[in-house]
Write a protein that holds these residues in place. Sequence first.
Motif, short mmCIF file in Angstrom:
data_model
loop_
_atom_site.label_atom_id
_atom_site.label_comp_id
_atom_site.label_asym_id
_atom_site.label_seq_id
_atom_site.Cartn_x
_atom_site.Cartn_y
_atom_site.Cartn_z
N PRO A 1 0.82 -1.21 0.00
CA PRO A 1 0.00 0.00 0.00
C PRO A 1 0.86 1.27 0.00
CG PRO A 1 0.06 -0.93 2.19
CD PRO A 1 0.77 -1.91 1.30
N GLN A 2 0.26 2.35 -0.45
CA GLN A 2 0.92 3.65 -0.42
C GLN A 2 0.85 4.24 0.98
OE1 GLN A 2 -1.18 5.72 -3.62
NE2 GLN A 2 0.74 5.85 -4.72
N GLY A 3 1.77 5.13 1.27
CA GLY A 3 1.78 5.79 2.56
C GLY A 3 2.75 5.16 3.53
N LYS A 4 3.46 5.99 4.26
CA LYS A 4 4.50 5.50 5.17
C LYS A 4 3.92 4.58 6.24
CE LYS A 4 7.67 7.34 8.67
NZ LYS A 4 6.86 6.94 9.82
N ARG A 5 2.87 5.02 6.91
CA ARG A 5 2.32 4.24 8.01
C ARG A 5 1.71 2.91 7.53
NH1 ARG A 5 0.88 6.13 12.87
NH2 ARG A 5 2.68 7.47 12.48
N LYS A 6 0.96 2.95 6.42
CA LYS A 6 0.34 1.73 5.90
C LYS A 6 1.40 0.73 5.43
CE LYS A 6 -4.03 3.80 4.43
NZ LYS A 6 -4.92 4.08 3.28
N LEU A 7 2.45 1.24 4.78
CA LEU A 7 3.51 0.34 4.32
C LEU A 7 4.24 -0.27 5.51
CD1 LEU A 7 5.22 -0.87 2.08
CD2 LEU A 7 6.62 1.21 2.09
N GLU A 8 4.45 0.51 6.55
CA GLU A 8 5.11 -0.01 7.74
C GLU A 8 4.32 -1.15 8.35
OE1 GLU A 8 7.44 2.01 11.56
OE2 GLU A 8 5.83 3.08 10.53
N GLN A 9 3.00 -0.99 8.46
CA GLN A 9 2.15 -2.05 9.00
C GLN A 9 2.13 -3.27 8.08
OE1 GLN A 9 -1.59 -0.03 9.46
NE2 GLN A 9 -0.95 1.08 11.31
N PHE A 10 2.15 -3.01 6.77
CA PHE A 10 2.15 -4.11 5.80
C PHE A 10 3.43 -4.93 5.92
CE2 PHE A 10 3.30 -5.74 1.59
CZ PHE A 10 2.17 -6.48 1.27
N LEU A 11 4.57 -4.28 6.09
CA LEU A 11 5.84 -5.00 6.19
C LEU A 11 5.91 -5.82 7.48
CD1 LEU A 11 8.39 -2.36 4.85
CD2 LEU A 11 7.58 -4.42 3.70
N VAL A 12 5.29 -5.33 8.55
CA VAL A 12 5.25 -6.10 9.79
C VAL A 12 4.53 -7.43 9.56
CG1 VAL A 12 4.29 -6.18 12.13
CG2 VAL A 12 5.43 -4.11 11.32
N GLY A 13 3.39 -7.37 8.87
CA GLY A 13 2.66 -8.60 8.58
C GLY A 13 3.38 -9.49 7.59
N LEU A 14 4.01 -8.90 6.58
CA LEU A 14 4.66 -9.68 5.53
C LEU A 14 5.94 -10.36 6.02
CD1 LEU A 14 4.84 -10.46 2.48
CD2 LEU A 14 6.19 -8.37 2.16
N MET A 15 6.79 -9.60 6.71
CA MET A 15 8.11 -10.12 7.08
C MET A 15 8.09 -10.80 8.44
SD MET A 15 9.54 -9.21 4.33
CE MET A 15 11.19 -9.72 4.73
N ASP A 16 7.39 -10.25 9.40
CA ASP A 16 7.44 -10.79 10.77
C ASP A 16 6.44 -11.92 10.99
OD1 ASP A 16 9.29 -8.82 11.10
OD2 ASP A 16 7.97 -7.45 12.18
N GLU A 17 5.25 -11.78 10.40
CA GLU A 17 4.22 -12.78 10.64
C GLU A 17 4.20 -13.87 9.57
OE1 GLU A 17 0.59 -10.65 10.99
OE2 GLU A 17 1.26 -9.39 12.67
N GLN A 18 4.46 -13.48 8.30
CA GLN A 18 4.41 -14.46 7.21
C GLN A 18 5.79 -14.97 6.82
OE1 GLN A 18 2.03 -13.05 3.89
NE2 GLN A 18 0.72 -11.81 5.25
N GLY A 19 6.84 -14.44 7.42
CA GLY A 19 8.19 -14.93 7.16
C GLY A 19 8.71 -14.65 5.78
N GLY A 20 8.22 -13.62 5.14
CA GLY A 20 8.72 -13.25 3.83
C GLY A 20 7.82 -13.62 2.68
N ALA A 21 6.84 -14.49 2.90
CA ALA A 21 5.83 -14.84 1.90
C ALA A 21 6.44 -15.21 0.55
CB ALA A 21 4.85 -13.68 1.72
N GLY A 22 7.41 -16.13 0.57
CA GLY A 22 7.97 -16.63 -0.68
C GLY A 22 9.13 -15.85 -1.23
N LEU A 23 9.57 -14.80 -0.57
CA LEU A 23 10.74 -14.05 -1.03
C LEU A 23 12.00 -14.88 -0.83
CD1 LEU A 23 10.01 -10.47 0.37
CD2 LEU A 23 9.77 -11.23 -1.98
#
Length: 344
Positions: A151-173
């Motif tokens: 998502p666009q926006g500093k705050r939304k992207l920050e929350q998105f990265l928390v879910g992607l990297m910390d909770e999902q472990g990178g999601a296939g990256l």
Amino acid sequence: MEVSVLGIDLGKNICSVVGLDATGAVVLRRRAKRETLIALAARLRPCVVAMEACCGAHYLGRVFADHGHDVRLMSPEYVRPYIKAQKNDDRDAEGIAEAATRPTMRFVELKSQEQLDMQTLHRSRDRLVGERTALINQLRAILLERGIIAPQGKRKLEQFLVGLMDEQGGAGLSPRMIMLVADARAQWTELDRRIAAFDAEFIRWVKENEDARRLTTIPGVGPTIASALIAAIGKAETFEHGRDLAAWLGLVPRQRTTGGKPRLMGISKRGNKYLRKLLIHGARAALPHVAERDTSLGRWAKGLLARVHPNVAVVALADKLARICWAVLRSRQGFSAKGAPVTA
């Protein structure tokens, strides 16, 4: 040799100097290092010392003023018409001296060391914000190339990265990309810390500056805008009217006559780009709250929103905020939403 006007074309190391007498004739023409300019000016009787408002001009201007000279700084774009053909440093200095004698010439106020320090802090902060924005855009592009829409926006992207990297472990990256994103997040955190340190410095400075404290009573004007404005203009007497300040910031709409009727066009976007950006951001944040208030400013904003696009209303409010800032500085009283001034 009687020098009435001393024109100086400042260079990084070597400066060109041209002196004019009372009739406008050239009586002095030489080149000197910056270190010897002060000694040269000290030997002359008090006269007009003209320079372009460029790097180092404010420091030298204060030194020349201490020697009794009348220092006149000018914007380079106003000096350009007075420079003759076959441009060189000597003719630049001659054009600067001639431009300083024009009765309609606009001059730049000498800035104090405190003003220059505050301007430097704002430029450094703006550079860090630009680096953070570039980092955010790069992160979104990296994820988009791998099918992940951030998502666009500093705050939304920050929350998105928390879910992607910390909770999902990178999601296939890939492991290398996970390390790259982690490094970018660490840089992002460090940039946030450094920007917050600048913001804390602005807050501290505003608390100690009486004029800046008065400016913060205006809706949409916080410590960042107040400190930047004081650093840029110093005092309200720099401009004759609030509309002059708004015009200097490039917020005044251009006019064009069509069919005998004047029509408003877009703003000129001239002048201080950084301050104009801050005022527009401040107006965008304050507009919804201002329009809800039953005050003269609130009723004006509400009526404006009913007639024009919200973005147009934001710029119009920024224009009005610039004029209010001038009025607050001129009256030395805080802003009152009811129209009656209150002491800050």
